[in-house]
Design a protein around this motif. Structure first.
Motif, PDB file in Angstrom:
ATOM      1  N   VAL A 154      16.514  -2.607  -0.742  1.00 17.78           N
ATOM      2  CA  VAL A 154      17.730  -1.794  -0.657  1.00 17.78           C
ATOM      3  C   VAL A 154      18.735  -2.232  -1.732  1.00 17.78           C
ATOM      4  CG1 VAL A 154      19.599  -0.990   0.831  1.00 17.78           C
ATOM      5  CG2 VAL A 154      17.352  -1.432   1.802  1.00 17.78           C
ATOM      6  N   ALA A 155      18.817  -3.536  -1.991  1.00 27.65           N
ATOM      7  CA  ALA A 155      19.681  -4.014  -3.068  1.00 27.65           C
ATOM      8  C   ALA A 155      19.239  -3.445  -4.410  1.00 27.65           C
ATOM      9  CB  ALA A 155      19.657  -5.546  -3.105  1.00 27.65           C
TER      10      ALA A 155
ATOM     11  N   SER B 242      29.830  -7.540 -19.570  1.00 27.62           N
ATOM     12  CA  SER B 242      28.739  -6.622 -19.925  1.00 27.62           C
ATOM     13  C   SER B 242      28.009  -6.175 -18.671  1.00 27.62           C
ATOM     14  CB  SER B 242      27.754  -7.304 -20.887  1.00 27.62           C
ATOM     15  OG  SER B 242      26.583  -6.521 -21.047  1.00 27.62           O
ATOM     16  N   LEU B 243      28.085  -4.894 -18.365  1.00 24.45           N
ATOM     17  CA  LEU B 243      27.307  -4.335 -17.256  1.00 24.45           C
ATOM     18  C   LEU B 243      25.824  -4.389 -17.574  1.00 24.45           C
ATOM     19  CD1 LEU B 243      27.135  -2.863 -14.542  1.00 24.45           C
ATOM     20  CD2 LEU B 243      27.569  -0.707 -15.748  1.00 24.45           C
ATOM     21  N   GLN B 244      25.504  -4.303 -18.841  1.00 23.11           N
ATOM     22  CA  GLN B 244      24.112  -4.372 -19.278  1.00 23.11           C
ATOM     23  C   GLN B 244      23.461  -5.686 -18.858  1.00 23.11           C
ATOM     24  OE1 GLN B 244      23.636  -4.018 -23.546  1.00 23.11           O
ATOM     25  NE2 GLN B 244      21.775  -2.793 -23.301  1.00 23.11           N
ATOM     26  N   MET B 245      24.146  -6.792 -19.077  1.00 23.28           N
ATOM     27  CA  MET B 245      23.619  -8.102 -18.675  1.00 23.28           C
ATOM     28  C   MET B 245      23.548  -8.209 -17.156  1.00 23.28           C
ATOM     29  SD  MET B 245      22.806 -10.012 -21.264  1.00 23.28           S
ATOM     30  CE  MET B 245      22.799 -11.621 -20.484  1.00 23.28           C
ATOM     31  N   ALA B 246      24.546  -7.681 -16.471  1.00 23.11           N
ATOM     32  CA  ALA B 246      24.599  -7.787 -15.017  1.00 23.11           C
ATOM     33  C   ALA B 246      23.425  -7.077 -14.349  1.00 23.11           C
ATOM     34  CB  ALA B 246      25.918  -7.210 -14.500  1.00 23.11           C
ATOM     35  N   LEU B 247      22.974  -5.981 -14.933  1.00 19.96           N
ATOM     36  CA  LEU B 247      21.893  -5.206 -14.324  1.00 19.96           C
ATOM     37  C   LEU B 247      20.561  -5.948 -14.344  1.00 19.96           C
ATOM     38  CD1 LEU B 247      22.606  -1.522 -15.473  1.00 19.96           C
ATOM     39  CD2 LEU B 247      22.931  -2.548 -13.215  1.00 19.96           C
ATOM     40  N   PHE B 248      20.438  -6.958 -15.198  1.00 15.81           N
ATOM     41  CA  PHE B 248      19.186  -7.725 -15.218  1.00 15.81           C
ATOM     42  C   PHE B 248      19.005  -8.536 -13.933  1.00 15.81           C
ATOM     43  CE2 PHE B 248      19.108  -7.051 -19.865  1.00 15.81           C
ATOM     44  CZ  PHE B 248      17.765  -6.683 -19.999  1.00 15.81           C
ATOM     45  N   THR B 249      20.072  -8.731 -13.151  1.00 18.55           N
ATOM     46  CA  THR B 249      19.927  -9.420 -11.872  1.00 18.55           C
ATOM     47  C   THR B 249      19.031  -8.642 -10.909  1.00 18.55           C
ATOM     48  OG1 THR B 249      21.955  -8.377 -10.997  1.00 18.55           O
ATOM     49  CG2 THR B 249      22.194 -10.513 -12.087  1.00 18.55           C
ATOM     50  N   LEU B 250      18.855  -7.341 -11.162  1.00 21.69           N
ATOM     51  CA  LEU B 250      18.014  -6.511 -10.292  1.00 21.69           C
ATOM     52  C   LEU B 250      16.529  -6.832 -10.428  1.00 21.69           C
ATOM     53  CD1 LEU B 250      19.823  -3.076 -10.753  1.00 21.69           C
ATOM     54  CD2 LEU B 250      19.881  -4.563  -8.743  1.00 21.69           C
TER      55      LEU B 250
ATOM     56  N   ILE C 232      15.393  -9.763 -10.003  1.00 25.27           N
ATOM     57  CA  ILE C 232      15.122 -10.796  -8.999  1.00 25.27           C
ATOM     58  C   ILE C 232      14.561 -10.195  -7.707  1.00 25.27           C
ATOM     59  CG2 ILE C 232      16.150 -12.636  -7.603  1.00 25.27           C
ATOM     60  CD1 ILE C 232      18.172 -13.069  -9.875  1.00 25.27           C
ATOM     61  N   PRO C 233      15.216  -9.195  -7.093  1.00 23.55           N
ATOM     62  CA  PRO C 233      14.627  -8.607  -5.882  1.00 23.55           C
ATOM     63  C   PRO C 233      13.279  -7.941  -6.139  1.00 23.55           C
ATOM     64  CG  PRO C 233      16.542  -7.337  -6.612  1.00 23.55           C
ATOM     65  CD  PRO C 233      16.552  -8.614  -7.372  1.00 23.55           C
ATOM     66  N   THR C 234      13.089  -7.398  -7.339  1.00 22.99           N
ATOM     67  CA  THR C 234      11.791  -6.785  -7.662  1.00 22.99           C
ATOM     68  C   THR C 234      10.682  -7.824  -7.631  1.00 22.99           C
ATOM     69  OG1 THR C 234      13.021  -5.340  -9.167  1.00 22.99           O
ATOM     70  CG2 THR C 234      10.626  -5.208  -9.243  1.00 22.99           C
ATOM     71  N   GLY C 235      10.974  -8.993  -8.173  1.00 22.76           N
ATOM     72  CA  GLY C 235       9.990 -10.075  -8.168  1.00 22.76           C
ATOM     73  C   GLY C 235       9.668 -10.551  -6.770  1.00 22.76           C
ATOM     74  N   TYR C 236      10.676 -10.576  -5.890  1.00 19.27           N
ATOM     75  CA  TYR C 236      10.421 -11.018  -4.518  1.00 19.27           C
ATOM     76  C   TYR C 236       9.537 -10.019  -3.774  1.00 19.27           C
ATOM     77  CZ  TYR C 236      11.072 -12.568   0.259  1.00 19.27           C
ATOM     78  OH  TYR C 236      10.837 -12.999   1.544  1.00 19.27           O
ATOM     79  N   ILE C 237       9.763  -8.737  -3.984  1.00 16.96           N
ATOM     80  CA  ILE C 237       8.923  -7.721  -3.335  1.00 16.96           C
ATOM     81  C   ILE C 237       7.474  -7.866  -3.800  1.00 16.96           C
ATOM     82  CG2 ILE C 237       8.494  -5.236  -3.114  1.00 16.96           C
ATOM     83  CD1 ILE C 237      11.547  -4.856  -3.460  1.00 16.96           C
ATOM     84  N   PHE C 238       7.285  -8.137  -5.086  1.00 13.40           N
ATOM     85  CA  PHE C 238       5.942  -8.368  -5.628  1.00 13.40           C
ATOM     86  C   PHE C 238       5.280  -9.537  -4.903  1.00 13.40           C
ATOM     87  CE2 PHE C 238       3.060 -10.504  -8.560  1.00 13.40           C
ATOM     88  CZ  PHE C 238       2.266  -9.447  -9.011  1.00 13.40           C
ATOM     89  N   TYR C 239       6.027 -10.600  -4.685  1.00 12.12           N
ATOM     90  CA  TYR C 239       5.505 -11.780  -3.988  1.00 12.12           C
ATOM     91  C   TYR C 239       5.078 -11.436  -2.558  1.00 12.12           C
ATOM     92  CZ  TYR C 239       5.953 -15.851  -0.918  1.00 12.12           C
ATOM     93  OH  TYR C 239       5.735 -16.785   0.060  1.00 12.12           O
ATOM     94  N   VAL C 240       5.923 -10.711  -1.836  1.00 10.35           N
ATOM     95  CA  VAL C 240       5.611 -10.342  -0.448  1.00 10.35           C
ATOM     96  C   VAL C 240       4.353  -9.482  -0.392  1.00 10.35           C
ATOM     97  CG1 VAL C 240       6.419  -9.037   1.564  1.00 10.35           C
ATOM     98  CG2 VAL C 240       7.976 -10.582   0.363  1.00 10.35           C
ATOM     99  N   ALA C 241       4.212  -8.574  -1.339  1.00  8.78           N
ATOM    100  CA  ALA C 241       3.022  -7.712  -1.371  1.00  8.78           C
ATOM    101  C   ALA C 241       1.745  -8.533  -1.544  1.00  8.78           C
ATOM    102  CB  ALA C 241       3.146  -6.700  -2.509  1.00  8.78           C
TER     103      ALA C 241
END
Length: 416
Positions: A234-235, A373-381, A383-392
């Motif tokens: 959701v994040a 920079s909003l551009q740099m801030a969006l790279f934090t997203l 992190i949750p993508t990587g965690y979902i990959f791990y759970v899968a």
């Protein structure tokens, strides 16, 4: 178990309504900043107020479902959403907006907790992954239409000859959406009241959990793992959707209402298209493999959207929506199919994870202001993508999604 098709139809319509309400925050986010004259970090508290309600209400909602029935909880939810929408529409101040959005978010929490186990029982556990994708398809349809309807209603509100112009402030045409939300809530109240759901609620299938037993579930590593996976999804979803309009305007100078809202709509449209493919993929591949593949696709497309040109960004953001399409349904089905009982209470805990959407926009806003920079801030997203990959990768459900084998008469082991 005998299927309750009217209940399935009502549940799928409810998914559409939840999405239609929830995902309007993305396209109107730049308008909220302008209307209330606030910064990006403070504006992040609009989605925070909405999604924080999931953290407060989801477990009580699960217990309420057990002690009453789905129909009562769903009726209560649409009553709350109608009241919250009217409160926001009539008194559009920053402070009351927080209260109104919390009420609407509470209503969405009640709905999410009650309709997910209901859908599982109506369609059968073996087909729950597939039905969840259909539900996500409805979710994507609601999110796709929401920005389109917003643009149409905004134009009507700005036309002095229409009724909307008399009830919506000239500088807040986006409030027209909350009048529509109130109307949709009343329509759903009538629909739910006319639908028979009692036969789908079984105390034998859903043992009653207490507050203490629900708290004990948080010590279950599998529950905790999927709780954070739902929060991560959701994040990720809301972080992208709420940032598209502002990012395209700040980074590439594109119009927030026309281009921004259009790209947000395309983002959800591609999520819907992805659900069509997901329906087929769920019958051919294990959901764990699909989740990992789609996570990789999301990382690549999101990175291109953040670092690419304006032309590439307006294409890559919607493509990212395609790769998010099956993540929610895949995670939720894997979670519930990892347990043989207590699905109502577990669904309540999983939906508590939707609070992840409350933190995405404020965190992105804070990082954007810190880095400049909003551009740099969006790279934090990523992190949750990587965690979902791990759970899968590590998930071990006790019921696998039903698959078929092409070019073979032998049934798959998962059908046994």
């Amino acid at each position: 178990m005998k299927k309750n098709l009217p209940a399935v139809g009502m549940v799928l319509a409810t998914f559409f309504v939840i999405s239609f309400f929830t995902n309007i925050l993305g396209p109107i986010f730049p308008e909220l900043i302008q209307s209330f004259d606030i910064g990006l970090a403070l504006a992040g508290f609009f989605p925070f107020a909405f999604f924080a309600a999931y953290g407060v209400m989801s477990i009580p909602a699960g217990l309420l479902v057990q002690r009453t029935n789905e129909k009562i909880v769903i009726l209560l939810a649409f009553t709350l959403s109608a009241f919250g929408a009217l409160l926001f529409a009539i008194f559009p101040s920053f402070e009351l907006a927080m209260i109104a959005l919390f009420l609407i978010g509470s209503a969405m929490a009640l709905l999410q907790v009650s309709i997910n186990p209901l859908l599982r029982r109506c369609g059968g556990s073996q087909h729950f992954a597939l039905l969840s994708v259909v539900a996500q398809l409805m979710f994507g349809a609601g999110a796709t239409l929401s920005p389109v309807v917003y643009l149409s209603l905004s134009n009507l509100a700005e036309n002095e000859s229409t009724l909307l112009s008399n009830i919506v402030p000239e500088t807040m045409s986006w409030l027209s959406m909350y009048w529509l939300f109130a109307l949709m809530s009343f329509v759903m109240l009538i629909w739910v009241a006319a639908t028979k759901l009692e036969n789908t609620h079984s105390s034998k299938d859903q043992p009653r959990f207490t507050w203490r037993e629900c708290a004990a579930l948080f010590r279950n590593t599998t529950v905790v793992k999927f709780f954070f996976a739902i929060a991560a999804y959701v994040a990720l979803e809301q972080g992208i959707a709420n940032s598209i309009g502002v990012f395209l305007h700040q980074t590439h100078g594109l119009d927030t209402k026309l281009v921004g809202a259009t790209v947000v709509s395309e983002f959800w449209m591609m999520l819907t298209v992805g659900c069509f493919f997901g329906l087929a993929f769920m019958k051919l591949y294990d959901v764990r493999k699909l989740l990992s593949w789609f996570c990789v696709g999301a990382v690549v497309s999101l990175s291109l959207a953040i670092t690419g040109t304006a032309e590439l960004a307006v294409i890559a953001f919607p493509i990212t929506g395609f790769f998010l399409s099956i993540l929610w349904s895949g995670l939720f089905s894997l979670a519930l199919n990892s347990f043989d009982k207590g699905h109502g209470a577990i669904a309540g805990i999983l939906c508590t994870g939707i609070i992840g959407g409350a933190f995405a926009s404020p965190i992105i806003g804070l990082f954007a202001e810190a880095f400049g920079s909003l551009q740099m801030a969006l790279f934090t997203l990523l992190i949750p993508t990587g965690y979902i990959f791990y759970v899968a990768i590590v998930a071990q459900p006790i019921v696998n999604n039903h698959t078929i084998r092409l070019f073979s008469k032998k049934p798959s082991e998962q059908e046994a």
